[in-house]
Design an enzyme around this catalytic site. Structure first.
Site, mmCIF file in Angstrom:
data_model
loop_
_atom_site.group_PDB
_atom_site.id
_atom_site.type_symbol
_atom_site.label_atom_id
_atom_site.label_comp_id
_atom_site.label_asym_id
_atom_site.label_seq_id
_atom_site.Cartn_x
_atom_site.Cartn_y
_atom_site.Cartn_z
ATOM 1 N N ILE A 541 -8.327 1.545 8.435
ATOM 2 C CA ILE A 541 -8.395 2.607 7.430
ATOM 3 C C ILE A 541 -7.967 2.121 6.052
ATOM 4 O O ILE A 541 -7.953 2.885 5.092
ATOM 5 C CB ILE A 541 -7.524 3.813 7.848
ATOM 6 C CG1 ILE A 541 -6.076 3.381 8.086
ATOM 7 C CG2 ILE A 541 -8.100 4.503 9.066
ATOM 8 C CD1 ILE A 541 -5.131 4.526 8.381
ATOM 9 N N VAL A 543 -6.758 -1.790 3.602
ATOM 10 C CA VAL A 543 -6.324 -3.184 3.519
ATOM 11 C C VAL A 543 -5.397 -3.307 2.321
ATOM 12 O O VAL A 543 -5.723 -2.838 1.224
ATOM 13 C CB VAL A 543 -7.514 -4.153 3.357
ATOM 14 C CG1 VAL A 543 -7.014 -5.593 3.267
ATOM 15 C CG2 VAL A 543 -8.487 -4.014 4.506
ATOM 16 N N PHE A 546 -0.158 -6.824 2.483
ATOM 17 C CA PHE A 546 0.449 -7.292 3.723
ATOM 18 C C PHE A 546 -0.604 -7.605 4.776
ATOM 19 O O PHE A 546 -0.463 -8.549 5.556
ATOM 20 C CB PHE A 546 1.417 -6.228 4.234
ATOM 21 C CG PHE A 546 2.232 -6.645 5.429
ATOM 22 C CD1 PHE A 546 3.327 -7.474 5.276
ATOM 23 C CD2 PHE A 546 1.917 -6.193 6.701
ATOM 24 C CE1 PHE A 546 4.096 -7.846 6.371
ATOM 25 C CE2 PHE A 546 2.669 -6.559 7.797
ATOM 26 C CZ PHE A 546 3.761 -7.386 7.621
ATOM 27 N N LYS A 563 0.331 -1.107 10.204
ATOM 28 C CA LYS A 563 0.047 -2.158 9.237
ATOM 29 C C LYS A 563 0.301 -3.510 9.897
ATOM 30 O O LYS A 563 1.431 -3.821 10.280
ATOM 31 C CB LYS A 563 0.913 -1.971 7.991
ATOM 32 C CG LYS A 563 0.572 -2.885 6.845
ATOM 33 C CD LYS A 563 1.045 -2.342 5.494
ATOM 34 C CE LYS A 563 2.535 -2.176 5.425
ATOM 35 N NZ LYS A 563 2.983 -1.827 4.050
ATOM 36 N N ASP A 659 6.789 -1.693 -7.048
ATOM 37 C CA ASP A 659 5.333 -1.764 -6.897
ATOM 38 C C ASP A 659 4.742 -0.359 -6.893
ATOM 39 O O ASP A 659 3.965 0.003 -6.010
ATOM 40 C CB ASP A 659 4.977 -2.511 -5.607
ATOM 41 C CG ASP A 659 3.535 -3.035 -5.621
ATOM 42 O OD1 ASP A 659 2.940 -3.100 -6.717
ATOM 43 O OD2 ASP A 659 3.015 -3.376 -4.549
#
Length: 870
Positions: A541, A543, A546, A563, A659
């Protein structure tokens, strides 16, 4: 006839000349090529020859050892920090519990470049936190009372590398001596790697010593320590691409630029290299193909300097080498400029073309300056246009800069104090020491290696307590941070690479499991495969940095997002560990919830609550989803701001996300915003607007705080800047960076600020929102975003201020008449948002957590700030 005779004579003369020339060339002796002097690349404590990641062979150190009494023992590090990049030479060490060292045979007529590598880990029953030692080489004292553990902890580096250029040895022997400090019981010395490289004498000049008239410094009588080596305006030049076999690293200069202007960068391929002024041993060609000059606006250039700032040790003389190559000008006096060091004039009129006589010819200039206590810890380099000679262009240029510390004359010493821990880290360790006095942390010995290696993120703070509790040793007094010789930001890139090692399972799995034990669920690899149907591509679902994200089902019915780490990813074990430790301890409605992790058979996976509506970006411009109405976008921004505000003020320690972007704001099935992806986060106790974390820059381009990028000093205001970009992204429905647009529109932050200042912001607002936004709401929202993007962090609002103003913007959207409600004294500020605003925001967070995830926070907040809500 006469013409033919002349032609014949000319031909004979020409042939004769060619024969003489050829004969001379044949008889001329070949050029003298000096024999290659021996170099040494030694892996200390290694038992056999090893190959590093750079392909070089590292020799064991046994045959170079020099000691009396018992042989210094070899040891292996207990833990391989993932930021090392290579196990060689860091995983082995030579331990000196008594004075001892090495002897190398070197030329008697050549300088020697020598490098030492220190990885502060646990070696058997010895912890590098107890290591204090002096290092001398041929009578030069390189280090005194040095602690690699303090250096790596204070500087968040995985290892420390020291580089020196020492004078020729008349005896042909290079003697290296490590001496454990007598001031600390049980102190010892250690070293992981040593490089010895005979070099051409690139320090044979006598640069002027600024401020002392005509006095110069004879470099042939000094040793030098490398402090900074920068490729100005260009990319990092790795050791393999350096010239003369010296394997130097040339770093980008951008983090050291000071002030509001960083000029422009220029690349010129046509460089006459090497030149009569620059042999190959001085610098590689790449240094001279890139440059940084000032802006294209003369009016701006007249008002500003092009300035770099370097942190150095006081009471030493520094030699600053500046590299120039002008590939644009063609005549003298087109671009003259002045050079200043610590506000002293180093060169009144610098004219590269006048120096070299032509375009694209490299040259370098050396200047020496004494840096006293009065100058503080910062060495300033500034360039300014010189208009006295009425130049054609008001500009300045620089291609490269190197800064070297010269040894003190009286003691032949480079030694300086160990760097200080930051104020927040010192306070934290003191708190831990007070609360945990008498506790023995022997069980955590294997954890200590991680902090000694400089692990970044929350892992560093968690493990620091293990170091303090385990050792119960005397605190080292470091009175100031004037030791940038330990800081060495020019080597920081290699120290803190985010790439994980290939052997992460063997080196990190047990360590990670110990820290994470009890914090969240530990899934087996079989469970993860079952949940994702053996990582079925149809389940992907998303990318990210990581790796791939899969939709899965656990315990029969619970939908989750998994993930999975990509071995080739720039994010690795460090980010994996940080994410677990962050999210395992944080619970908030607007933070994504971590369910568990898997660390088995070279697989790393993180299991989260499933966010049914994906990322915020997918609903702005990256997807086929129907556009979000303005009020819903505003509520999502408010939710994300609440999550960030909680991180900054509501958790036990200040947490900086580092981030913040629209792909890291997730939306659940009820459209509640949740901040995600804490792999790059940093933390520290009681961080305030005056304190910062010095760290290698990480994040996403387009969202990076320019002040953080320049200074490598991270504060929570860096998150505020990134969130300002998110606000404009939500308003304009376009990416933070779009290279397909014109130059001035590529960066959303720059373009939006320009439109805002020119009163044209409405022209770039998402067309689908036309007529949907109340004008007072738009004004408040845009003002908030603009203040978030202030160039200096001190002028940006806190997240509490941002949250208050977004809530107020929502009130304006729902009830335009609320524009008159208590605005006096409530304008957004650049401080902590103290007084009533901070208090109300904190209450809101506490109510949110206490009432649970189903609480309607908008209603709670509106009752507090809207008088009509009561």
């Amino acid at each position: 006839m006469k013409y033919r005779t002349c032609l014949l004579l000319f031909s004979v003369l020409l042939i004769t000349l060619l024969i003489i020339t050829a004969t001379a060339q044949e008889e001329a002796p070949p050029p003298m090529i000096p024999p290659k002097a021996p170099s040494y690349i030694v892996s200390c404590g290694a038992t056999e020859e090893e190959t590093g990641d750079d392909g070089r062979s590292w020799q064991p150190d046994d045959k170079y050892l020099n000691y009396t009494g018992e042989k210094p023992k070899a040891a292996v590090a207990a833990y391989q920090d993932p930021n090392l990049g290579s196990a060689v030479p860091f995983m082995s060490a030579r331990i000196f519990e008594a004075p001892g060292g090495y002897k190398f045979t070197v030329p008697t007529d050549a300088r020697v470049m020598i490098r030492f590598y220190f990885y502060a880990s646990t070696y058997g029953d010895l912890d590098a936190a107890n290591s204090y030692f002096a290092l001398t080489v041929n009578g030069f004292q390189l280090l005194s009372n040095f602690s690699a553990s303090i250096a790596t902890r204070a500087l968040t580096q995985a290892y420390i590398m020291k580089e020196f250029s020492l004078l020729p040895s008349p005896s042909g022997v290079l003697g290296v001596l490590f001496t454990p400090s007598a001031d600390y019981k049980g102190a010892f010395a250690f070293v992981n790697g040593v490089e010895v490289i005979p070099m051409a004498d690139i320090f044979d000049d006598s640069p002027p010593l600024l401020g002392l008239g005509d006095q110069t410094v004879d470099l042939t009588t000094y040793g030098l320590q490398s402090m900074y080596r920068l490729n100005v305006g260009g990319e990092v030049i790795p050791p393999a691409n350096d010239s003369a076999g010296l394997r130097r690293t040339w770093y980008n200069d951008f983090p050291y630029i000071f002030g509001g202007t960083d000029g422009r960068t220029v690349y010129k391929k046509d460089v006459h290299y090497p030149s009569e002024y620059v042999p190959e041993s001085i610098a590689p060609r790449s240094v001279y193909t890139t440059s940084r000059s000032m802006s294209e606006d003369p009016a701006v250039n007249r008002k500003f300097n092009l300035t770099w700032v370097f942190q150095v040790d006081a009471n030493f003389t520094y030699m600053v080498r500046l590299h120039f190559c002008d590939g644009e000008m063609t005549r003298a006096n087109q671009r003259p400029f002045s050079i200043y060091l610590n506000n002293q004039t180093a060169q009144h009129t610098a004219d590269v073309i006048a120096w070299t006589g032509g375009k694209g010819i490299p040259i370098y200039k050396d200047y020496a300056v004494y840096h006293s206590d009065k100058n503080g810890d910062d060495l300033w380099l500034a360039l300014h246009p010189n208009e006295e000679s009425h130049p054609e262009f008001v500009d300045a240029i620089l291609n490269g800069v190197e800064v070297f510390k010269l040894n003190s004359v009286s003691k032949r010493s480079f030694a300086a104090r160990n760097p200080e821990l930051s104020a927040m880290m010192s306070r934290h360790e003191e708190d831990v020491r007070k609360k945990s006095f008498g506790y023995s942390g022997g069980a955590n010995a294997h954890v200590i290696g991680a902090i000694a290696g400089g692990v970044t993120g929350l892992a560093a703070v968690v493990v620091v307590s293990a170091v303090v509790l385990h050792k119960k040793r005397r605190t080292v007094g470091t009175t100031r941070s004037g030791s940038s010789s330990n800081w060495l930001p020019l080597y920081g890139n290699s120290h803190t690479s985010s790439k994980s090692t290939g052997s992460r399972k063997s080196t990190n799995s047990s360590h990670l499991s110990t820290i994470a034990q009890g914090l969240c669920r530990h899934f087996s690899l079989q469970e993860i495969k079952h949940a994702t149907r053996n990582f079925d591509e149809a389940k992907v679902i998303g990318v990210g940095g990581f790796g791939k994200v899969y939709k899965g089902v656990i315990d029969g019915t619970v939908e989750v997002a998994i993930k999975r780490s990509n071995p080739q990813s720039e994010q690795g074990v460090n980010e994996f560990q940080t994410e677990i430790e962050m999210l395992s301890k944080l619970r908030h409605k607007h933070l994504v919830s971590l369910i568990g992790f898997c660390d088995e058979d070279d697989e790393m996976a993180l299991v989260y609550d499933y966010m049914a509506n994906g990322t915020l970006r997918e609903h702005l411009y990256k997807g086929n989803n129907p556009p979000l109405p303005w009020k819903q976008r505003l509520e999502i921004c408010i939710g994300a701001a609440r999550g960030l505000h909680y991180l900054h003020t509501g958790a036990q320690y200040t947490i900086i996300h580092r981030d913040v972007k629209t792909t890291n704001i997730l939306l659940d099935g009820k459209w509640v915003a949740k901040v995600s992806d804490f792999g790059l986060s940093k933390t520290g106790p009681n961080l305030n607007n005056q304190a910062h974390v010095s760290t290698v820059v990480k994040g996403s381009f387009g969202y990076l705080d320019p002040e953080y990028f320049r200074r490598q000093q991270l504060t929570e205001k860096s998150d505020v800047y990134s969130f300002g970009v998110v606000l404009f992204e939500v308003l304009c429905a376009r990416p933070a960076l779009n290279p397909s647009l014109s130059k001035e529109q590529v960066s959303l932050a720059d373009w939006a600020m320009q439109c805002q200042r020119n009163g044209k912001l409405e022209e770039i607002v998402d067309p689908l929102l036309k007529g949907d936004i109340n004008q007072e709401c738009l004004k408040k929202f845009a003002d908030t975003a603009e203040k978030c993007l202030a160039d200096a962090g001190i002028y940006r609002p806190s997240m509490g201020d941002v949250l208050w103003n977004l809530e107020f913007a929502l009130q304006l959207q729902e009830n335009p008449k609320a524009a008159v409600v208590e605005q006096k004294g409530e304008e957004i500020g650049g401080g902590d948002g103290g007084g009533r605003r901070r208090e109300l925001s904190t209450v809101d967070e506490e109510v949110s957590v206490l009432m649970g995830d189903d609480t309607d926070e908008s209603e709670i907040f509106s009752q507090i700030v809207n008088p009509k809500g009561r």
